[in-house]
Design a protein around this motif. Structure first.
Motif, mmCIF file in Angstrom:
data_model
loop_
_atom_site.group_PDB
_atom_site.id
_atom_site.type_symbol
_atom_site.label_atom_id
_atom_site.label_comp_id
_atom_site.label_asym_id
_atom_site.label_seq_id
_atom_site.Cartn_x
_atom_site.Cartn_y
_atom_site.Cartn_z
ATOM 1 N N PHE A 42 0.820 -1.218 0.000
ATOM 2 C CA PHE A 42 0.000 0.000 0.000
ATOM 3 C C PHE A 42 0.850 1.262 0.000
ATOM 4 C CE2 PHE A 42 -3.180 -2.954 2.144
ATOM 5 C CZ PHE A 42 -3.837 -3.210 0.949
ATOM 6 N N ASP A 43 2.056 1.146 0.480
ATOM 7 C CA ASP A 43 2.979 2.269 0.374
ATOM 8 C C ASP A 43 3.462 2.435 -1.063
ATOM 9 O OD1 ASP A 43 4.801 4.320 1.631
ATOM 10 O OD2 ASP A 43 6.316 2.960 0.811
ATOM 11 N N PHE A 44 3.461 1.326 -1.810
ATOM 12 C CA PHE A 44 3.984 1.323 -3.173
ATOM 13 C C PHE A 44 2.927 1.681 -4.222
ATOM 14 C CE2 PHE A 44 4.662 -1.212 -7.080
ATOM 15 C CZ PHE A 44 5.818 -0.602 -7.544
ATOM 16 N N LEU A 45 1.720 1.127 -4.084
ATOM 17 C CA LEU A 45 0.692 1.327 -5.104
ATOM 18 C C LEU A 45 0.174 2.769 -5.089
ATOM 19 C CD1 LEU A 45 -1.478 -1.933 -4.901
ATOM 20 C CD2 LEU A 45 0.118 -1.276 -6.715
ATOM 21 N N PRO A 46 -0.076 3.349 -6.267
ATOM 22 C CA PRO A 46 -0.654 4.697 -6.323
ATOM 23 C C PRO A 46 -2.108 4.669 -5.868
ATOM 24 C CG PRO A 46 -0.578 3.747 -8.523
ATOM 25 C CD PRO A 46 0.138 2.779 -7.620
ATOM 26 N N THR A 47 -2.565 5.753 -5.278
ATOM 27 C CA THR A 47 -3.940 5.801 -4.757
ATOM 28 C C THR A 47 -4.777 6.932 -5.348
ATOM 29 O OG1 THR A 47 -3.189 7.138 -2.881
ATOM 30 C CG2 THR A 47 -3.288 4.746 -2.560
ATOM 31 N N THR A 48 -4.129 7.962 -5.829
ATOM 32 C CA THR A 48 -4.888 9.111 -6.354
ATOM 33 C C THR A 48 -4.303 9.559 -7.683
ATOM 34 O OG1 THR A 48 -3.493 10.708 -5.185
ATOM 35 C CG2 THR A 48 -5.459 9.919 -4.034
#
Length: 354
Positions: free
Chosen positions: A31-37
């Protein structure tokens, strides 16, 4: 009395606690690696959809194997977390595509991604996670150094080739309406489709990062074949007799999807010709044309001929073979926490109820 240096075998609760610990650590990495926005609304939606499967409750077995073997060989498991997270990322995109190809309905207790957003969108999300898997592995150059990072990357390349070949074998059985399969056919498919990404590669990359020799890492191929097939057989069994709330997928979904399993092969080898033809007539129908009564007919015949019990026995035998191979080849490793947890974890593969 002098201490033997051997720690007591971890209990099931300790194994479960360790799996939760690993899942927390790996999830944080993902979750630190995957983009979220993203400023573009549609790309933002893609990023949110990419988080769907990773957010669902998984077991974290593959990352745990990787980290424990790394530690068992004297390595620092923190150096393997990024690789363990890449294993979990790879599993997620494989599951998205597998659910589409099988026409599955549930994954980890929720509707499959293609059921929620349609097949084209789900395929693209799987592709996006696929790309991110390689990007995550690229980060290993900074963590492990370029030479070791390339070696780990090569292991993932080998893994992916094995998995897609195994998946093709299974899909071909469906396309060709093939039912005259034997146990060796099933084992070949399982080794390529399941064993490589569930056991062989997680153990090999953990060992490599931990400093194992090439010969030691190669032991995990035969070890992982036995353990991986045992894992898949247990998964097939749970699909038939598990609890949907814990298992996370529909019970008897393999019958609805027309899956060729060891349980089904044993049934064909045990029942009468007329019963076998009836089973084939049911299994060969498209999912939408199968009724609950049809599914129950097949399930009752499996119970009548003890096909489920036969599969469970085979799974336990394969687990024993894997355990013996590990103990024979790695008796020189210290009997520390990591080694004992690993041995308890592989038993959890077969004793699990989800």
């Amino acid at each position: 009395m002098p201490k033997s240096g051997r720690e007591p075998a971890p209990t099931k609760d300790l194994v479960t606690a360790y799996l939760k610990e690993v899942k927390t650590k790996v999830d944080a990495c993902i979750f630190d690696f995957l983009p979220t926005t993203h400023e573009h609304q549609d790309v933002h939606q893609l990023y949110q959809m990419m988080l769907d499967y990773p957010r669902r409750a998984g077991k974290g077995l593959r990352p745990a194997l990787c980290l424990l073997i790394c530690e068992a060989f004297g390595g620092n498991p923190e150096r393997a977390v990024n690789t363990a997270a890449a294993l979990e990322m790879l599993q997620n995109w494989l599951l998205i595509h597998d659910d589409i190809e099988d026409g599955s309905e549930l994954r980890r207790g929720e509707p499959c991604l293609h059921q929620k957003h349609g097949i084209p969108m789900a395929i693209n999300v799987g592709d996006a996670l696929h790309c991110k898997t390689w990007e995550m592995l690229h980060r290993n150059a900074d963590i492990l150094g370029s030479q070791l990072a390339f070696q780990i990357l090569s292991e993932f390349v080998r893994l992916c080739n094995q998995v897609v070949e195994g998946q093709h074998i299974e899909l071909s059985w469906v396309r060709n309406n093939q039912w005259n399969l034997n146990e060796n056919d099933y084992l070949t498919m399982c080794i390529q489709k399941t064993a490589w990404y569930t056991c062989i590669t997680p153990c090999r990359v953990g060992a490599i990062i931990g400093g194992a020799s090439d010969e030691e890492a190669d032991v995990f191929i035969e070890f992982g074949k036995s353990l991986g097939v045992a894992f898949q057989i247990q998964d097939d069994v749970l699909n038939l007799i598990g609890d949907v709330g814990r298992y996370g997928k529909e019970i008897a979904g393999d019958i609805s999807e027309g899956k060729r399993t060891l349980v089904l092969i044993h049934l064909f080898n045990s029942c009468t010709p007329s019963e076998a033809q009836n089973v084939i007539d049911i299994m060969a129908r498209p999912r939408a044309e199968k009724t609950e009564a049809d599914v129950q007919i097949v399930l009752q015949l499996m119970q009548k001929y003890n096909s489920i019990q036969y599969a469970q026995k085979c799974s336990k035998t394969l687990l024993q073979q894997a355990t013996e191979k590990f103990n024979q080849n790695f008796a020189h490793l210290p009997n520390n926490r990591a080694k004992q947890l690993f041995l308890s974890l592989i038993h959890f593969f077969i004793e699990r109820e989800y």
